[in-house]
Design a protein around this motif. Structure first.
Motif, PDB file in Angstrom:
ATOM      1  N   GLU A  65       4.524 -23.777  -6.210  1.00  0.00           N
ATOM      2  CA  GLU A  65       4.444 -24.870  -5.235  1.00  0.00           C
ATOM      3  C   GLU A  65       4.204 -24.364  -3.814  1.00  0.00           C
ATOM      4  OE1 GLU A  65       3.839 -27.362  -6.562  1.00  0.00           O
ATOM      5  OE2 GLU A  65       4.867 -27.254  -8.478  1.00  0.00           O
ATOM      6  N   GLY A  66       3.987 -23.065  -3.683  1.00  0.00           N
ATOM      7  CA  GLY A  66       3.764 -22.511  -2.351  1.00  0.00           C
ATOM      8  C   GLY A  66       5.059 -22.107  -1.663  1.00  0.00           C
ATOM      9  N   HIS A  67       6.180 -22.145  -2.405  1.00  0.00           N
ATOM     10  CA  HIS A  67       7.456 -21.704  -1.824  1.00  0.00           C
ATOM     11  C   HIS A  67       7.461 -20.180  -1.726  1.00  0.00           C
ATOM     12  CE1 HIS A  67       9.429 -25.590  -3.604  1.00  0.00           C
ATOM     13  NE2 HIS A  67       8.600 -25.830  -2.596  1.00  0.00           N
ATOM     14  N   LEU A  68       8.221 -19.688  -0.749  1.00  0.00           N
ATOM     15  CA  LEU A  68       8.273 -18.232  -0.539  1.00  0.00           C
ATOM     16  C   LEU A  68       9.311 -17.600  -1.464  1.00  0.00           C
ATOM     17  CD1 LEU A  68       7.267 -15.891   1.337  1.00  0.00           C
ATOM     18  CD2 LEU A  68       9.287 -16.360   2.743  1.00  0.00           C
ATOM     19  N   LEU A  69       8.907 -16.524  -2.153  1.00  0.00           N
ATOM     20  CA  LEU A  69       9.836 -15.805  -3.025  1.00  0.00           C
ATOM     21  C   LEU A  69      10.348 -14.571  -2.303  1.00  0.00           C
ATOM     22  CD1 LEU A  69       7.788 -16.025  -6.342  1.00  0.00           C
ATOM     23  CD2 LEU A  69       9.902 -17.253  -5.806  1.00  0.00           C
ATOM     24  N   LEU A  70      11.677 -14.533  -2.103  1.00  0.00           N
ATOM     25  CA  LEU A  70      12.270 -13.398  -1.386  1.00  0.00           C
ATOM     26  C   LEU A  70      13.135 -12.582  -2.337  1.00  0.00           C
ATOM     27  CD1 LEU A  70      13.691 -14.446   2.118  1.00  0.00           C
ATOM     28  CD2 LEU A  70      11.593 -13.227   1.589  1.00  0.00           C
ATOM     29  N   ARG A  71      12.904 -11.261  -2.364  1.00  0.00           N
ATOM     30  CA  ARG A  71      13.776 -10.360  -3.124  1.00  0.00           C
ATOM     31  C   ARG A  71      14.965 -10.027  -2.228  1.00  0.00           C
ATOM     32  NH1 ARG A  71      13.994  -9.580  -8.310  1.00  0.00           N
ATOM     33  NH2 ARG A  71      11.735  -9.360  -8.399  1.00  0.00           N
ATOM     34  N   MET A  72      16.139 -10.467  -2.670  1.00  0.00           N
ATOM     35  CA  MET A  72      17.328 -10.290  -1.849  1.00  0.00           C
ATOM     36  C   MET A  72      17.872  -8.867  -1.996  1.00  0.00           C
ATOM     37  SD  MET A  72      17.133 -13.377  -0.955  1.00  0.00           S
ATOM     38  CE  MET A  72      18.543 -13.506   0.106  1.00  0.00           C
ATOM     39  N   GLN A  73      18.792  -8.522  -1.089  1.00  0.00           N
ATOM     40  CA  GLN A  73      19.340  -7.159  -1.136  1.00  0.00           C
ATOM     41  C   GLN A  73      20.090  -6.882  -2.443  1.00  0.00           C
ATOM     42  OE1 GLN A  73      20.959  -7.521   2.721  1.00  0.00           O
ATOM     43  NE2 GLN A  73      19.512  -6.078   3.638  1.00  0.00           N
ATOM     44  N   ASP A  74      20.640  -7.951  -3.090  1.00  0.00           N
ATOM     45  CA  ASP A  74      21.361  -7.733  -4.355  1.00  0.00           C
ATOM     46  C   ASP A  74      20.413  -7.726  -5.555  1.00  0.00           C
ATOM     47  OD1 ASP A  74      20.589 -10.319  -4.747  1.00  0.00           O
ATOM     48  OD2 ASP A  74      22.593 -11.191  -4.725  1.00  0.00           O
ATOM     49  N   GLY A  75      19.091  -7.748  -5.283  1.00  0.00           N
ATOM     50  CA  GLY A  75      18.120  -7.623  -6.375  1.00  0.00           C
ATOM     51  C   GLY A  75      17.655  -8.960  -6.943  1.00  0.00           C
ATOM     52  N   THR A  76      18.300 -10.065  -6.576  1.00  0.00           N
ATOM     53  CA  THR A  76      17.875 -11.362  -7.118  1.00  0.00           C
ATOM     54  C   THR A  76      16.646 -11.869  -6.356  1.00  0.00           C
ATOM     55  OG1 THR A  76      19.394 -12.488  -5.624  1.00  0.00           O
ATOM     56  CG2 THR A  76      20.193 -12.063  -7.860  1.00  0.00           C
ATOM     57  N   LEU A  77      15.916 -12.766  -7.035  1.00  0.00           N
ATOM     58  CA  LEU A  77      14.723 -13.351  -6.420  1.00  0.00           C
ATOM     59  C   LEU A  77      15.028 -14.809  -6.105  1.00  0.00           C
ATOM     60  CD1 LEU A  77      11.798 -12.444  -5.795  1.00  0.00           C
ATOM     61  CD2 LEU A  77      11.127 -13.392  -8.008  1.00  0.00           C
ATOM     62  N   ARG A  78      14.865 -15.203  -4.852  1.00  0.00           N
ATOM     63  CA  ARG A  78      15.155 -16.598  -4.497  1.00  0.00           C
ATOM     64  C   ARG A  78      13.921 -17.257  -3.893  1.00  0.00           C
ATOM     65  NH1 ARG A  78      20.454 -17.002  -0.894  1.00  0.00           N
ATOM     66  NH2 ARG A  78      19.760 -19.164  -0.776  1.00  0.00           N
ATOM     67  N   SER A  79      13.789 -18.563  -4.116  1.00  0.00           N
ATOM     68  CA  SER A  79      12.614 -19.286  -3.608  1.00  0.00           C
ATOM     69  C   SER A  79      13.026 -20.216  -2.464  1.00  0.00           C
ATOM     70  CB  SER A  79      12.006 -20.044  -4.787  1.00  0.00           C
ATOM     71  OG  SER A  79      11.632 -21.323  -4.431  1.00  0.00           O
ATOM     72  N   PHE A  80      12.223 -20.236  -1.418  1.00  0.00           N
ATOM     73  CA  PHE A  80      12.535 -21.063  -0.237  1.00  0.00           C
ATOM     74  C   PHE A  80      11.367 -21.999   0.052  1.00  0.00           C
ATOM     75  CE2 PHE A  80      15.102 -17.305   0.053  1.00  0.00           C
ATOM     76  CZ  PHE A  80      16.346 -17.792   0.434  1.00  0.00           C
ATOM     77  N   SER A  81      11.714 -23.267   0.295  1.00  0.00           N
ATOM     78  CA  SER A  81      10.643 -24.250   0.514  1.00  0.00           C
ATOM     79  C   SER A  81      10.319 -24.414   1.990  1.00  0.00           C
ATOM     80  CB  SER A  81      11.058 -25.600  -0.063  1.00  0.00           C
ATOM     81  OG  SER A  81      12.210 -26.060   0.610  1.00  0.00           O
ATOM     82  N   ALA A  82      11.227 -24.024   2.876  1.00  0.00           N
ATOM     83  CA  ALA A  82      10.965 -24.219   4.303  1.00  0.00           C
ATOM     84  C   ALA A  82      11.730 -23.184   5.096  1.00  0.00           C
ATOM     85  CB  ALA A  82      11.406 -25.613   4.728  1.00  0.00           C
ATOM     86  N   GLY A  83      11.363 -23.047   6.341  1.00  0.00           N
ATOM     87  CA  GLY A  83      12.099 -22.119   7.205  1.00  0.00           C
ATOM     88  C   GLY A  83      11.160 -21.422   8.171  1.00  0.00           C
ATOM     89  N   GLU A  84      11.740 -20.505   8.871  1.00  0.00           N
ATOM     90  CA  GLU A  84      11.035 -19.791   9.934  1.00  0.00           C
ATOM     91  C   GLU A  84      11.194 -18.309   9.611  1.00  0.00           C
ATOM     92  OE1 GLU A  84       9.126 -20.623  13.286  1.00  0.00           O
ATOM     93  OE2 GLU A  84      10.724 -22.044  12.872  1.00  0.00           O
ATOM     94  N   VAL A  85      10.104 -17.537   9.537  1.00  0.00           N
ATOM     95  CA  VAL A  85      10.290 -16.128   9.193  1.00  0.00           C
ATOM     96  C   VAL A  85       9.919 -15.213  10.356  1.00  0.00           C
ATOM     97  CG1 VAL A  85       9.995 -16.345   6.695  1.00  0.00           C
ATOM     98  CG2 VAL A  85       7.987 -16.027   8.138  1.00  0.00           C
ATOM     99  N   SER A  86      10.630 -14.107  10.437  1.00  0.00           N
ATOM    100  CA  SER A  86      10.213 -13.074  11.390  1.00  0.00           C
ATOM    101  C   SER A  86      10.332 -11.738  10.658  1.00  0.00           C
ATOM    102  CB  SER A  86      11.088 -13.088  12.638  1.00  0.00           C
ATOM    103  OG  SER A  86      12.436 -13.084  12.271  1.00  0.00           O
ATOM    104  N   THR A  87       9.463 -10.800  11.042  1.00  0.00           N
ATOM    105  CA  THR A  87       9.526  -9.504  10.350  1.00  0.00           C
ATOM    106  C   THR A  87      10.693  -8.726  10.877  1.00  0.00           C
ATOM    107  OG1 THR A  87       7.760  -8.908  11.836  1.00  0.00           O
ATOM    108  CG2 THR A  87       7.149  -9.133   9.552  1.00  0.00           C
ATOM    109  N   ARG A  88      11.318  -7.979   9.967  1.00  0.00           N
ATOM    110  CA  ARG A  88      12.552  -7.279  10.269  1.00  0.00           C
ATOM    111  C   ARG A  88      12.214  -5.802  10.291  1.00  0.00           C
ATOM    112  NH1 ARG A  88      16.351  -5.862   6.196  1.00  0.00           N
ATOM    113  NH2 ARG A  88      15.138  -6.974   4.665  1.00  0.00           N
ATOM    114  N   THR A  89      12.705  -5.102  11.263  1.00  0.00           N
ATOM    115  CA  THR A  89      12.502  -3.649  11.246  1.00  0.00           C
ATOM    116  C   THR A  89      13.585  -3.047  10.332  1.00  0.00           C
ATOM    117  OG1 THR A  89      13.348  -3.924  13.463  1.00  0.00           O
ATOM    118  CG2 THR A  89      11.224  -2.882  13.261  1.00  0.00           C
TER     119      THR A  89
END
Ligand code: BT5
Length: 328
Positions: free
Chosen positions: A303-327
């Motif tokens: 559906e165009g949601h963003l898939l984020l690999r979390m630090q604990d190894g799980t994959l979560r999907s987000f439908s909205a939000g604001e992203v910034s790159t992290r150093t």
């Protein structure tokens, strides 16, 4: 305060422009091709001249389109659209927000598709009620009314599909490469060129609808202090003026092509988005209300949601939000 429309489509005027853009022609030839009387052609040319087109009558060549005005005009846009899937286009000199105007048309029961543009907005808005700077006669401030016949669960696809349409249109009219920053920004050389505000609604009588609000910085040469470090225009990045009517027509062409594809081959749409994504593969901080979430952007789901690999190894999907790159 909203002005009255300065330009609505007159199909004959768009037809005359389309033909004259190919080559000069005598009024009688145009009349034959457009199945009307020569008198109608003269009336059309008078209207176009009043709108700022320079169309002299050369005794040998006939009517010649010498120059077109730098203002958004419904017929000019319509004359440049390849596949006329949309014909109801209105341009206002000024309005509060084109999204508001289109929402009103939707709840009044207007048929889709239609598009409303304004040369400036006095209360242009982004997501979460944020201000959208819409300086006069330099950008594209446009909203498109759609009534998609797809399950409501698939409507979130509209934002990424529209972002791709904008990126492709920018690539058509400039030699710039554009990036898509999930979920609703188009970026050139690291700066925001375009933002999208997709709003949906339901009316008990007139049905459900989506408003695709598109803002593009075309010919600005400067920006207000508060966004100067983040915003840019196509002119600033390419060094060339952009013909805004051509850009609008290209966006509408791409939206027209991509909407059916969004239903039948959204994976194909996603692949084109992923190629241009400025976030995939990067370590991100996501703000979606509450504490910021950190993860690595692995992809976009169906559906165009963003898939984020979390630090604990799980994959979560987000439908909205604001992203910034992290150093890291
Ligand atoms: C957006 O929101 O990027 C959606 C912008 C949609 C504008 C269109 S214009 C036609 C239609 N009618 C409307 O009223 N709206 C739509 P968001 O992701 O929330 O970004 C907003 C932020 O972008 C602001 O807080 C500023 O930081 C920045 N910004 C404001 N004006 C900008 C501009 N002209 N160019 C680049 N960045 C801008």
């Amino acid at each position: 305060m909203q002005s009255s429309p300065h330009s609505k489509t007159v199909p004959l005027d768009a037809g005359v422009l389309r033909l004259l853009r190919k080559s000069p022609a005598h009024p009688s030839e145009l009349a034959t091709q457009l199945a009307c009387a020569s008198r109608d052609i003269f009336e059309s040319v008078n209207r176009l001249q009043d709108a700022g087109f320079d169309i002299p009558l050369n005794p040998t060549l006939g009517l010649q389109l010498v120059s077109d005005p730098d203002r958004l005009l419904a017929d000019d846009i319509l004359s440049r659209i390849e596949d006329p899937w949309i014909s109801d286009i209105t341009v206002y000199e000024s309005t509060a927000s084109t999204n508001d105007l289109v929402t009103r048309r939707a709840t009044d029961g207007s048929a889709a598709p239609l598009a409303i543009l304004a040369e400036t907005q006095t209360a242009g808005r982004g997501r979460f009620g944020r201000k959208w700077h819409s300086s006069p006669r330099q950008g594209i401030w446009m909203s498109i009314l759609l009534r998609p016949e797809i399950p409501f669960s698939q409507w979130p696809r509209l934002t990424s599909t529209a972002a791709l349409a904008i990126a492709l249109a920018i690539e058509d009219v400039t030699d710039l490469q554009s990036g898509i920053k999930w979920p609703n920004d188009v970026i050139v050389h690291g700066k925001k060129i375009s933002g999208l505000l997709v709003e949906t609604g339901q009316h008990p009588v007139t049905g459900s609808f989506a408003v695709l609000g598109i803002g593009i910085n075309a010919n600005q040469t400067e920006f207000p202090e508060e966004i100067r470090d983040r915003a840019s225009s196509l002119k600033l990045e390419s060094g060339k003026d952009v013909n805004r009517n051509t850009l609008v027509a290209k966006i509408l062409d791409h939206v027209g092509h991509l909407l059916p594809k969004m239903q039948t081959d959204f994976r194909g749409v996603l692949a084109q988005i992923s190629e241009r994504s400025t976030v995939l593969g990067k370590a991100l901080q996501l703000h979606a209300g509450g504490n910021p979430i950190e993860g690595v952007a692995e992809g976009l789901d169906e559906e165009g949601h963003l898939l984020l690999r979390m630090q604990d190894g799980t994959l979560r999907s987000f439908s909205a939000g604001e992203v910034s790159t992290r150093t890291p």
